[in-house]
Design an enzyme around this catalytic site. Structure first.
Site, PDB file in Angstrom:
ATOM      1  N   SER A 170     -10.471   4.875 -12.190  1.00 34.75           N
ATOM      2  CA  SER A 170      -9.759   3.807 -11.479  1.00 34.75           C
ATOM      3  C   SER A 170     -10.597   3.315 -10.311  1.00 34.75           C
ATOM      4  O   SER A 170     -10.932   4.079  -9.397  1.00 34.75           O
ATOM      5  CB  SER A 170      -8.415   4.336 -10.961  1.00 34.75           C
ATOM      6  OG  SER A 170      -7.917   3.488  -9.951  1.00 34.75           O
ATOM      7  N   LYS A 181       0.634  -0.601 -15.013  1.00 37.33           N
ATOM      8  CA  LYS A 181       0.122  -1.852 -14.423  1.00 37.33           C
ATOM      9  C   LYS A 181       1.313  -2.668 -13.905  1.00 37.33           C
ATOM     10  O   LYS A 181       2.380  -2.124 -13.681  1.00 37.33           O
ATOM     11  CB  LYS A 181      -0.699  -2.615 -15.465  1.00 37.33           C
ATOM     12  CG  LYS A 181      -2.011  -1.916 -15.818  1.00 37.33           C
ATOM     13  CD  LYS A 181      -2.949  -1.891 -14.636  1.00 37.33           C
ATOM     14  CE  LYS A 181      -4.197  -1.064 -14.895  1.00 37.33           C
ATOM     15  NZ  LYS A 181      -5.006  -0.898 -13.688  1.00 37.33           N
ATOM     16  N   LYS A 224     -10.290 -11.922  -8.286  1.00 32.80           N
ATOM     17  CA  LYS A 224      -9.247 -11.299  -7.459  1.00 32.80           C
ATOM     18  C   LYS A 224      -9.785 -10.026  -6.793  1.00 32.80           C
ATOM     19  O   LYS A 224      -9.607  -9.835  -5.601  1.00 32.80           O
ATOM     20  CB  LYS A 224      -8.046 -10.985  -8.365  1.00 32.80           C
ATOM     21  CG  LYS A 224      -6.829 -10.482  -7.657  1.00 32.80           C
ATOM     22  CD  LYS A 224      -5.556 -10.960  -8.327  1.00 32.80           C
ATOM     23  CE  LYS A 224      -5.193 -10.207  -9.582  1.00 32.80           C
ATOM     24  NZ  LYS A 224      -4.586  -8.882  -9.307  1.00 32.80           N
ATOM     25  N   ARG A 284       2.484  -2.340 -19.793  1.00 31.96           N
ATOM     26  CA  ARG A 284       1.863  -3.340 -20.681  1.00 31.96           C
ATOM     27  C   ARG A 284       1.790  -2.873 -22.130  1.00 31.96           C
ATOM     28  O   ARG A 284       1.526  -3.704 -23.006  1.00 31.96           O
ATOM     29  CB  ARG A 284       0.483  -3.750 -20.158  1.00 31.96           C
ATOM     30  CG  ARG A 284       0.591  -4.641 -18.947  1.00 31.96           C
ATOM     31  CD  ARG A 284      -0.745  -5.196 -18.486  1.00 31.96           C
ATOM     32  NE  ARG A 284      -0.535  -6.055 -17.333  1.00 31.96           N
ATOM     33  CZ  ARG A 284      -1.454  -6.309 -16.412  1.00 31.96           C
ATOM     34  NH1 ARG A 284      -2.658  -5.774 -16.502  1.00 31.96           N
ATOM     35  NH2 ARG A 284      -1.177  -7.119 -15.406  1.00 31.96           N
ATOM     36  N   ARG A 329       5.299   1.413  -8.572  1.00 34.04           N
ATOM     37  CA  ARG A 329       4.034   1.886  -9.186  1.00 34.04           C
ATOM     38  C   ARG A 329       3.514   3.128  -8.463  1.00 34.04           C
ATOM     39  O   ARG A 329       3.708   3.284  -7.261  1.00 34.04           O
ATOM     40  CB  ARG A 329       2.999   0.746  -9.179  1.00 34.04           C
ATOM     41  CG  ARG A 329       3.436  -0.381 -10.112  1.00 34.04           C
ATOM     42  CD  ARG A 329       2.443  -1.522 -10.123  1.00 34.04           C
ATOM     43  NE  ARG A 329       1.141  -1.106 -10.597  1.00 34.04           N
ATOM     44  CZ  ARG A 329       0.058  -1.871 -10.505  1.00 34.04           C
ATOM     45  NH1 ARG A 329       0.121  -3.060  -9.942  1.00 34.04           N
ATOM     46  NH2 ARG A 329      -1.095  -1.445 -10.975  1.00 34.04           N
ATOM     47  N   GLY A 363      -1.463  -3.882  -6.493  1.00 38.08           N
ATOM     48  CA  GLY A 363      -1.861  -2.477  -6.437  1.00 38.08           C
ATOM     49  C   GLY A 363      -3.203  -2.324  -5.741  1.00 38.08           C
ATOM     50  O   GLY A 363      -3.425  -1.377  -4.980  1.00 38.08           O
ATOM     51  N   ASP A 380      -7.595  -4.939 -17.861  1.00 36.89           N
ATOM     52  CA  ASP A 380      -6.776  -6.104 -17.479  1.00 36.89           C
ATOM     53  C   ASP A 380      -6.735  -7.166 -18.575  1.00 36.89           C
ATOM     54  O   ASP A 380      -5.862  -8.027 -18.579  1.00 36.89           O
ATOM     55  CB  ASP A 380      -7.332  -6.748 -16.200  1.00 36.89           C
ATOM     56  CG  ASP A 380      -7.115  -5.858 -14.984  1.00 36.89           C
ATOM     57  OD1 ASP A 380      -6.280  -4.937 -15.052  1.00 36.89           O
ATOM     58  OD2 ASP A 380      -7.787  -6.084 -13.966  1.00 36.89           O
ATOM     59  N   ARG A 396      -0.237 -11.299 -16.365  1.00 35.18           N
ATOM     60  CA  ARG A 396      -1.128 -11.284 -17.553  1.00 35.18           C
ATOM     61  C   ARG A 396      -0.333 -11.346 -18.858  1.00 35.18           C
ATOM     62  O   ARG A 396      -0.812 -11.861 -19.862  1.00 35.18           O
ATOM     63  CB  ARG A 396      -2.057 -10.068 -17.523  1.00 35.18           C
ATOM     64  CG  ARG A 396      -2.934 -10.079 -16.273  1.00 35.18           C
ATOM     65  CD  ARG A 396      -4.245  -9.370 -16.435  1.00 35.18           C
ATOM     66  NE  ARG A 396      -4.852  -9.170 -15.126  1.00 35.18           N
ATOM     67  CZ  ARG A 396      -5.542 -10.087 -14.452  1.00 35.18           C
ATOM     68  NH1 ARG A 396      -5.754 -11.276 -14.960  1.00 35.18           N
ATOM     69  NH2 ARG A 396      -6.049  -9.822 -13.266  1.00 35.18           N
TER      70      ARG A 396
HETATM   71  C1  S3P Z   1      -8.782  -3.339  -9.790  1.00 34.12           C
HETATM   72  C2  S3P Z   1      -8.904  -2.228 -10.570  1.00 34.12           C
HETATM   73  C3  S3P Z   1      -8.134  -2.012 -11.793  1.00 34.12           C
HETATM   74  C4  S3P Z   1      -7.501  -3.287 -12.315  1.00 34.12           C
HETATM   75  C5  S3P Z   1      -6.874  -4.093 -11.214  1.00 34.12           C
HETATM   76  C6  S3P Z   1      -7.899  -4.460 -10.162  1.00 34.12           C
HETATM   77  C7  S3P Z   1      -9.575  -3.434  -8.547  1.00 34.12           C
HETATM   78  O1  S3P Z   1      -7.099  -1.077 -11.537  1.00 34.12           O
HETATM   79  O2  S3P Z   1      -6.552  -3.011 -13.303  1.00 34.12           O
HETATM   80  O3  S3P Z   1      -6.321  -5.288 -11.730  1.00 34.12           O
HETATM   81  O4  S3P Z   1      -9.707  -4.526  -7.991  1.00 34.12           O
HETATM   82  O5  S3P Z   1     -10.088  -2.397  -8.132  1.00 34.12           O
HETATM   83  P1  S3P Z   1      -7.408   0.512 -11.609  1.00 34.12           P
HETATM   84  O6  S3P Z   1      -8.630   0.730 -10.869  1.00 34.12           O
HETATM   85  O7  S3P Z   1      -6.261   1.215 -10.973  1.00 34.12           O
HETATM   86  O8  S3P Z   1      -7.493   0.820 -13.067  1.00 34.12           O
END
Ligand code: S3P
Length: 428
Positions: free
Chosen positions: A165, A339, A23, A343, A120, A92, A312, A384
């Site tokens: 992040s 999230k 993803k 969670r 969020r 997100g 995740d 999830r």
């Molecule tokens: C992601 C980063 C993560 C993850 C999300 C996908 C990404 O979030 O939890 O499912 O693709 O950059 P954070 O970077 O906010 O922790």
């Protein structure tokens, strides 16, 4: 509301090559194609709701997209103002990365999402972007979508983030590529690094030194992307847990990204006692290969480091913890609260309804391993959570409701699960 009833599984031995494509990489591939001169070619793009929303957004931003089914070709003459509101759905990643991409684009843009995404926190990206001159706003003083953006000229920055992040880091890297000077971004712990790897592969001048990334503004458009998206380790992990909790089972998950920032949950499962091996098959942008998981009795562990590397997968890992001998503790994981659902509470409540003793903390939980019992669990709209409790059902039988969310990341989940056990799906 849709519902699945899952039957307990007998031991199984499987090789799966159809785990959903990654993803994170799929989102990035369509966005980054907009920064290239020429046609980017993306194979094995994830055709799930979240990433199809990102593809629709790049079309709304003027990209030419040729989708042949096997591959997607994208070319762009630069970001155009969109006639439509840009709908990120549940994602997100979509919303936060588009904030970075659009902050310096010519025009006015509105980003929105579903009711979960609109709840969020977005200040983590809107605040640092505003500090460098971006014109962004949203509900609750710029924290909640819908967000509006008017592209502006961005100042160079040296930004130190308090949270590890990848979404914030990627947003700021995208902004930096078109800022007025060299920028640095420092994070407290390394988060997933697909953005850095992919943009460097496209010729961007990005240097990574420990926890600091230095980004030079783009002098010209980047080279097009040519990528085959690997399988998503976060999706693969549901099947890893399935094998790890079903006595005598053996599963090989093929063509998965083996990027170290993504396979920490497999390492945690290994620490719990499962037999896990990795075989690297290729290396383009990222190492890619097969992961084999063989059942062995599990023991409780403490998970408190490199949390962003397995954030995740924590819901699914918690199912393994609930079946393990002894206590398991998850700490430093407050990010779980923001999230797709909170969670920490969805995992704690779900496990308690399966008869497991769980203590809840602000930043995690303690699970006392035992015997899962059959229960009814609602996903709270979180993909999830839905898939984790369905996997728990392989041990004890389970009814899980509110399943549409699974389409955000793993549309063929049930098709693959049927190779392991009987399931009955009902409702719309
Ligand atoms: C992601 C980063 C993560 C993850 C999300 C996908 C990404 O979030 O939890 O499912 O693709 O950059 P954070 O970077 O906010 O922790």
């Amino acid at each position: 509301m849709s519902k699945v009833v899952v039957s307990p599984a007998e031991k199984f031995s499987l090789k799966i090559s159809e785990i959903a494509p990654d993803k994170s990489i799929s989102h990035r591939s369509v966005m980054f194609a907009m920064l290239a001169e020429g046609t980017s070619v993306i194979e094995n793009f994830l055709r799930a709701e979240d990433t199809m929303n990102s593809l629709q957004i790049v079309k709304n931003l003027g990209a030419k997209v040729l989708d042949t089914g096997d591959k997607i070709e994208i070319s762009s003459d630069g970001i155009q103002e969109s006639f439509e509101v840009l709908d990120c759905g549940n994602s997100g990643t979509g919303m936060r990365l588009f904030c970075g991409l659009l902050s310096s684009a010519n025009g006015h843009f509105v980003l929105t999402g579903d009711k979960y995404l609109r709840s969020r926190p977005m200040k983590r990206v809107t605040a640092p972007l505003k500090d460098i001159g971006a014109q962004l706003d949203g509900r609750n003083n710029g924290d909640l979508a819908p967000l509006s953006i008017r592209g502006a000229s961005l100042e160079a920055f040296d930004y130190t983030s308090k949270i590890a992040s990848a979404q914030v880091k990627s947003c700021m890297i995208l902004a930096a590529l078109r800022a007025n000077g060299v920028c640095t971004y420092t994070e407290p712990e390394l988060s997933r690094d697909h953005t850095e790897r992919m943009l460097k592969g496209m010729g961007a001048a990005i240097e990574v030194n420990g926890l600091t990334t230095t980004i030079h503004p783009m002098k010209k458009l980047l080279s097009p992307l040519s990528i085959r998206v690997p399988a998503d380790p976060s999706s693969a992990f549901f099947f890893a847990v399935a094998a790890a909790i079903t006595e005598g089972s053996d599963i090989t998950l093929e063509g998965v990204t083996l990027n170290p920032t993504r396979i920490e949950a497999f390492k945690a499962l290994e620490r719990m006692g499962a037999n896990i091996s990795y075989e690297m098959k290729e290396n383009k942008y990222e190492p890619i290969g097969d992961i084999r998981v063989q059942y062995a009795p599990l023991n409780g562990i403490v998970v408190e480091e490199n949390i962003s590397w397995l954030i995740d997968e924590l819901p699914a890992l918690s199912i393994a913890m609930a079946t393990a001998k002894g206590e398991s503790i998850v700490k430093n994981a407050e990010e779980l609260r923001v999230k797709e659902s909170d969670r920490i509470s969805t995992v704690v409540e779900g496990l308690r309804s399966c008869g497991i003793t769980v203590d809840e903390y602000e930043d995690g939980y303690k699970i006392t391993g035992g015997k899962l019992s059959s229960a009814q669990v609602d996903s709270d709209g979180d993909h999830r959570i839905a898939m984790s409790f369905i996997v728990a059902g392989l041990q004890c039988g389970m009814e899980v409701t509110d399943l549409e969310c699974i389409n955000t990341s793993f549309p063929n989940f049930f098709e693959l699960l049927q190779k392991i056990t009987n399931i009955e799906i009902s409702g719309e």
